[in-house]
Write a protein that holds these residues in place. Sequence first.
Motif, PDB file in Angstrom:
ATOM      1  N   THR A 241       7.662   9.239  30.958  1.00  0.00           N
ATOM      2  CA  THR A 241       7.918   9.579  32.353  1.00  0.00           C
ATOM      3  C   THR A 241       7.477  11.007  32.628  1.00  0.00           C
ATOM      4  OG1 THR A 241      10.132  10.404  31.881  1.00  0.00           O
ATOM      5  CG2 THR A 241       9.906   8.050  32.344  1.00  0.00           C
TER       6      THR A 241
ATOM      7  N   GLN B 156       9.356  13.380  33.452  1.00  0.00           N
ATOM      8  CA  GLN B 156      10.308  14.287  32.809  1.00  0.00           C
ATOM      9  C   GLN B 156       9.976  14.545  31.343  1.00  0.00           C
ATOM     10  OE1 GLN B 156      11.007  11.714  34.791  1.00  0.00           O
ATOM     11  NE2 GLN B 156      13.010  11.904  35.802  1.00  0.00           N
ATOM     12  N   ASP B 157       9.295  13.587  30.707  1.00  0.00           N
ATOM     13  CA  ASP B 157       9.005  13.709  29.287  1.00  0.00           C
ATOM     14  C   ASP B 157       7.710  14.451  28.997  1.00  0.00           C
ATOM     15  OD1 ASP B 157      11.282  12.200  28.683  1.00  0.00           O
ATOM     16  OD2 ASP B 157      10.178  10.321  28.931  1.00  0.00           O
TER      17      ASP B 157
ATOM     18  N   ASP C 109      11.962  18.564  41.542  1.00  0.00           N
ATOM     19  CA  ASP C 109      12.630  18.069  40.340  1.00  0.00           C
ATOM     20  C   ASP C 109      12.442  16.555  40.259  1.00  0.00           C
ATOM     21  OD1 ASP C 109      14.342  17.270  38.326  1.00  0.00           O
ATOM     22  OD2 ASP C 109      15.994  18.571  38.944  1.00  0.00           O
TER      23      ASP C 109
ATOM     24  N   ARG D  87      13.965  14.388  38.823  1.00  0.00           N
ATOM     25  CA  ARG D  87      15.234  13.649  38.856  1.00  0.00           C
ATOM     26  C   ARG D  87      15.472  13.002  40.209  1.00  0.00           C
ATOM     27  NH1 ARG D  87      20.583  15.727  40.587  1.00  0.00           N
ATOM     28  NH2 ARG D  87      22.111  14.143  40.008  1.00  0.00           N
ATOM     29  N   TRP D  88      14.911  13.604  41.270  1.00  0.00           N
ATOM     30  CA  TRP D  88      15.177  13.122  42.617  1.00  0.00           C
ATOM     31  C   TRP D  88      14.129  12.124  43.111  1.00  0.00           C
ATOM     32  CZ3 TRP D  88      19.828  13.486  44.257  1.00  0.00           C
ATOM     33  CH2 TRP D  88      20.641  14.538  43.813  1.00  0.00           C
TER      34      TRP D  88
ATOM     35  N   ILE E 141      13.586   8.454  43.042  1.00  0.00           N
ATOM     36  CA  ILE E 141      14.500   7.345  42.765  1.00  0.00           C
ATOM     37  C   ILE E 141      13.903   6.022  43.265  1.00  0.00           C
ATOM     38  CG2 ILE E 141      16.785   6.393  43.347  1.00  0.00           C
ATOM     39  CD1 ILE E 141      17.714   9.359  43.572  1.00  0.00           C
TER      40      ILE E 141
ATOM     41  N   ILE F  82      22.504   6.594  42.581  1.00  0.00           N
ATOM     42  CA  ILE F  82      22.454   7.988  42.123  1.00  0.00           C
ATOM     43  C   ILE F  82      23.659   8.214  41.221  1.00  0.00           C
ATOM     44  CG2 ILE F  82      22.656  10.417  42.801  1.00  0.00           C
ATOM     45  CD1 ILE F  82      21.083   9.805  45.294  1.00  0.00           C
ATOM     46  N   ASP F  83      23.383   8.610  39.978  1.00  0.00           N
ATOM     47  CA  ASP F  83      24.457   8.835  38.995  1.00  0.00           C
ATOM     48  C   ASP F  83      25.399   7.639  38.914  1.00  0.00           C
ATOM     49  OD1 ASP F  83      23.388  11.331  38.476  1.00  0.00           O
ATOM     50  OD2 ASP F  83      24.670  12.347  39.923  1.00  0.00           O
TER      51      ASP F  83
ATOM     52  N   ASP G 146      11.397   9.697  47.175  1.00  0.00           N
ATOM     53  CA  ASP G 146      11.196  11.013  46.576  1.00  0.00           C
ATOM     54  C   ASP G 146      11.912  12.038  47.449  1.00  0.00           C
ATOM     55  OD1 ASP G 146      10.433  13.373  45.426  1.00  0.00           O
ATOM     56  OD2 ASP G 146       8.280  12.966  45.474  1.00  0.00           O
TER      57      ASP G 146
ATOM     58  N   ASN H  11      12.586  14.960  46.957  1.00  0.00           N
ATOM     59  CA  ASN H  11      11.955  16.275  46.972  1.00  0.00           C
ATOM     60  C   ASN H  11      11.184  16.495  48.269  1.00  0.00           C
ATOM     61  OD1 ASN H  11      12.348  17.344  44.075  1.00  0.00           O
ATOM     62  ND2 ASN H  11      11.572  15.273  43.737  1.00  0.00           N
TER      63      ASN H  11
END
Length: 276
Positions: free
Chosen positions: A2, A4-5, A138, A140-141, A143, A179-180, A231, A233
């Motif tokens: 991803t 993030q990786d 980020d 993370r956001w 989704i 989310i979470d 997204d 962001n």
Amino acid sequence: MTVQDSPTGIDTFTAEWEAWHQRRDSALAHEHGFLAVTGLHWPTPDPQRFPGAPGTWSAGDDGVIVVLDEGEELVIDGTVVRGRHAFGVIPERGGVNAVWGDAVIEIARRGGLDLLRPRHPEHPLRTAFAGTPAYAADPRWVITGTYTPFPEPRPTTVGAAVEGLQHVYDAPGRIRFRIDGRELGLTAFNGQTPGSLMVLFTDATSGVTTYPANRALQIVAPGPDGSVVLDFNRATNLPCAYTDFATCPLPPAENRLPVAIEAGEKIPHERKPIAR
């Protein structure tokens, strides 16, 4: 792997977001953009003059009419207009731009009412604009959610930044996402391009770090399985975040998210209280 990786992926993700953010600010700073608007006026059947615009204006069942004084002229679709000019009935959310020297006079219809907005490039809100603050990009956001269309588009009435005004949009469906671990949903409206979607929302950051009334998110057309990418962001302010001369729609009640979306554009510098 991803975003993030992958360090390279993160760099590309950030660079693309920064380019998008710069394009957003450049559009806001356009010489006749919303930061150039100097007033919001509502013509009535009684002819009247408005600051920042030539002529005398009125509006009725046949639309907006202007009567220009001797020596005054507007340019509409490349044609010079003098004396009396009827703009005709403008459709809801439609508009006409009339050029007056280095200014543009916007004639539009919002919430069933005709309006007039002069746009002057030298307006201090525009000339002093220093960009829109935003959260750092980020991954993370970003989704993935699921879009479910309604059997028929649902006419949805929402409030507006102008008190007493209302907008009606056809909502084609609803988006669900997590989310979470928390399941959330947003009613969607049609986006800027065919098949795309747009959501208006508030969240737990609204009024704290982000503009209180609303933010918007454009969403690419759903995939064949109904999957969509949100997204956050790229959650943006609407014009009312910068100026009181906007008629922006407010989110439907069900689009008030109970979580903090710490992504996207923040409260503009122009709206932050001055320290005393």
